[in-house]
Design a protein around this motif. Structure first.
Motif, PDB file in Angstrom:
ATOM      1  N   UNK A   1      62.286  -4.530 -18.433  1.00  0.00           N
ATOM      2  CA  UNK A   1      62.513  -5.959 -18.599  1.00  0.00           C
ATOM      3  C   UNK A   1      61.209  -6.755 -18.641  1.00  0.00           C
ATOM      4  N   UNK A   2      60.103  -6.110 -18.493  1.00  0.00           N
ATOM      5  CA  UNK A   2      58.824  -6.779 -18.643  1.00  0.00           C
ATOM      6  C   UNK A   2      58.110  -7.136 -17.351  1.00  0.00           C
ATOM      7  N   UNK A   3      58.621  -6.712 -16.212  1.00  0.00           N
ATOM      8  CA  UNK A   3      57.935  -6.973 -14.937  1.00  0.00           C
ATOM      9  C   UNK A   3      56.857  -5.907 -14.768  1.00  0.00           C
ATOM     10  N   UNK A   4      55.614  -6.304 -14.934  1.00  0.00           N
ATOM     11  CA  UNK A   4      54.498  -5.356 -14.957  1.00  0.00           C
ATOM     12  C   UNK A   4      53.586  -5.472 -13.742  1.00  0.00           C
ATOM     13  N   UNK A   5      54.044  -6.118 -12.690  1.00  0.00           N
ATOM     14  CA  UNK A   5      53.251  -6.242 -11.469  1.00  0.00           C
ATOM     15  C   UNK A   5      53.690  -5.159 -10.486  1.00  0.00           C
ATOM     16  N   UNK A   6      52.791  -4.274 -10.143  1.00  0.00           N
ATOM     17  CA  UNK A   6      53.143  -3.191  -9.231  1.00  0.00           C
ATOM     18  C   UNK A   6      53.522  -3.706  -7.846  1.00  0.00           C
ATOM     19  N   UNK A   7      52.810  -4.665  -7.254  1.00  0.00           N
ATOM     20  CA  UNK A   7      53.257  -5.165  -5.943  1.00  0.00           C
ATOM     21  C   UNK A   7      54.670  -5.745  -5.978  1.00  0.00           C
ATOM     22  N   UNK A   8      55.029  -6.424  -7.075  1.00  0.00           N
ATOM     23  CA  UNK A   8      56.386  -6.972  -7.171  1.00  0.00           C
ATOM     24  C   UNK A   8      57.411  -5.847  -7.254  1.00  0.00           C
ATOM     25  N   UNK A   9      57.115  -4.823  -8.030  1.00  0.00           N
ATOM     26  CA  UNK A   9      58.039  -3.693  -8.136  1.00  0.00           C
ATOM     27  C   UNK A   9      58.215  -2.991  -6.793  1.00  0.00           C
ATOM     28  N   UNK A  10      57.120  -2.818  -6.067  1.00  0.00           N
ATOM     29  CA  UNK A  10      57.216  -2.161  -4.756  1.00  0.00           C
ATOM     30  C   UNK A  10      58.024  -3.019  -3.787  1.00  0.00           C
ATOM     31  N   UNK A  11      57.776  -4.337  -3.809  1.00  0.00           N
ATOM     32  CA  UNK A  11      58.509  -5.228  -2.898  1.00  0.00           C
ATOM     33  C   UNK A  11      60.000  -5.224  -3.210  1.00  0.00           C
TER      34      UNK A  11
END
Length: 350
Positions: free
Chosen positions: A54-64
């Motif tokens: 879906x285009x979320x490319x921030x690793x900290x956001x994915x981990x959270x």
């Protein structure tokens, strides 16, 4: 076999098992169990993959997001166990299938494998000067924290009390339901963290990630000395069992042993870890009952305890040693009262 490369792969093998085994140890000590951990791992992997698509490319956001989802899934298990009073074995068997099915709903049979190379290589990067991946430091820090909570805080003593007798622990003021609920939440969050590592290590998010991993986790916990009935076990034994199991699995994989054989071996270790202590306890109890009673003889070195109101003495308990039991001094039994002298009959002269 003992080359640095071998130990690097052993470390990569044990990291996800150790991450889940840490909270699982606390859960089993309280007399509960969570069999949905591998399905939580797989579901968080597919959520990471879908968010990436879906285009979320921030690793900290994915981990959270993955940790939050894992905590919510663990909270569902804890809610059914604590609020509705259902057995954790039945609940987590159901959520094992439920969460794995949701993983296929999220991603289907697809595999997301186009993560940035810096993510995938950074997750398994080695400590400078060593071949061991840096993620083992995170596992070590978490192991110290869980060990301190279990062995050095009132919370840990409460967990042992709940495993021995939940009703007695409740009467002492321990909130059993709330404690178990948060343990399931922690287990879900740690399973999600293992899912993040699994995704980045293999650079692939699939619905079948970690399939069957719950068997290795439970086997490691029980093989480490934690009682399946709760109330007994130490975290250091679980860590040693995780390392042993990871070394065995990696060695068998290097010997081109099929995956089905690995599952059979892991299941056999699980059975041995459950049956072995019970059989040993039964044999020890039977030997104790059949051992003939040794006659007790009084000597100068043998402590004795006089019985009240008599001059007889009895032997100390069998477990007591002459140095462990202090001699008991007692006054000699009182002598019977002397009979009163009869008056002398008067003579006729008197």
């Amino acid at each position: 076999m003992a080359s640095p490369r071998f130990w690097r792969f052993v470390t990569l093998e044990v990291i996800p098992i150790a991450l889940i085994a840490l909270p699982m140890t606390l859960v089993i000590i309280t007399g509960e169990i969570d069999l949905s951990v591998a399905s939580i791992l797989g579901l968080t992997c597919t959520v990471m993959g879908q968010l990436w698509l879906w285009g979320i490319s921030s690793l900290p956001v994915l981990i959270a997001v993955a940790l939050l989802i894992g905590a919510l899934l663990g909270a569902v298990n804890g809610l059914f166990v604590t609020a509705f009073g259902l057995p954790s074995l039945a609940v987590t068997i159901g959520t094992l299938a439920l969460y794995r099915g949701l993983a296929y709903v999220v991603l289907g049979d697809r595999a997301v494998a186009d993560y940035p190379p810096e993510w995938t290589t950074g997750a398994i990067a080695a400590i400078p000067g060593l071949t061991i991946p840096w993620m083992i430091i995170v596992v070590a820090v978490l192991a110290v924290l869980f060990g301190l909570v279990l062995h050095a805080t009132p919370i840990g003593r409460g967990l042992y009390a709940m495993g021995n007798n939940a009703e007695a622990a409740r009467f002492t003021g321990i909130n059993v339901a709330r404690t178990k609920f948060w343990l399931f939440v922690a287990t879900g969050a740690m399973s999600a963290l293992a899912g993040v590592f699994w995704t980045l290590r293999y650079a692939s998010a699939r619905a079948d990630n970690g399939n069957g991993l719950e068997l290795a986790v439970v086997a490691a916990v029980l093989l480490g000395g934690v009682s399946i009935f709760g109330g007994r076990g130490r975290l250091i034994g679980v860590i040693a069992a995780v390392i042993l199991l990871g070394t065995l699995r990696n060695a068998l994989q290097l010997a081109y042993v099929p995956a089905n054989t690995l599952t059979i071996i892991t299941g056999s270790l699980l059975i041995v870890s459950v049956v072995g202590p019970n059989v040993a306890g039964m044999l020890r109890e039977r030997w104790r009952r059949r051992r003939p009673a040794t006659p007790c003889t009084r000597s100068e070195d043998t402590p004795w305890q006089p019985e009240i109101g008599s001059s007889r003495w009895r032997c100390p308990p069998r477990s007591a040693s002459p140095s462990a039991v202090a001699p008991v001094r007692s006054r000699p039994p009182p002598s019977p009262p002397r009979a009163a002298a009869r008056p002398r009959p008067r003579s006729r002269r008197d």
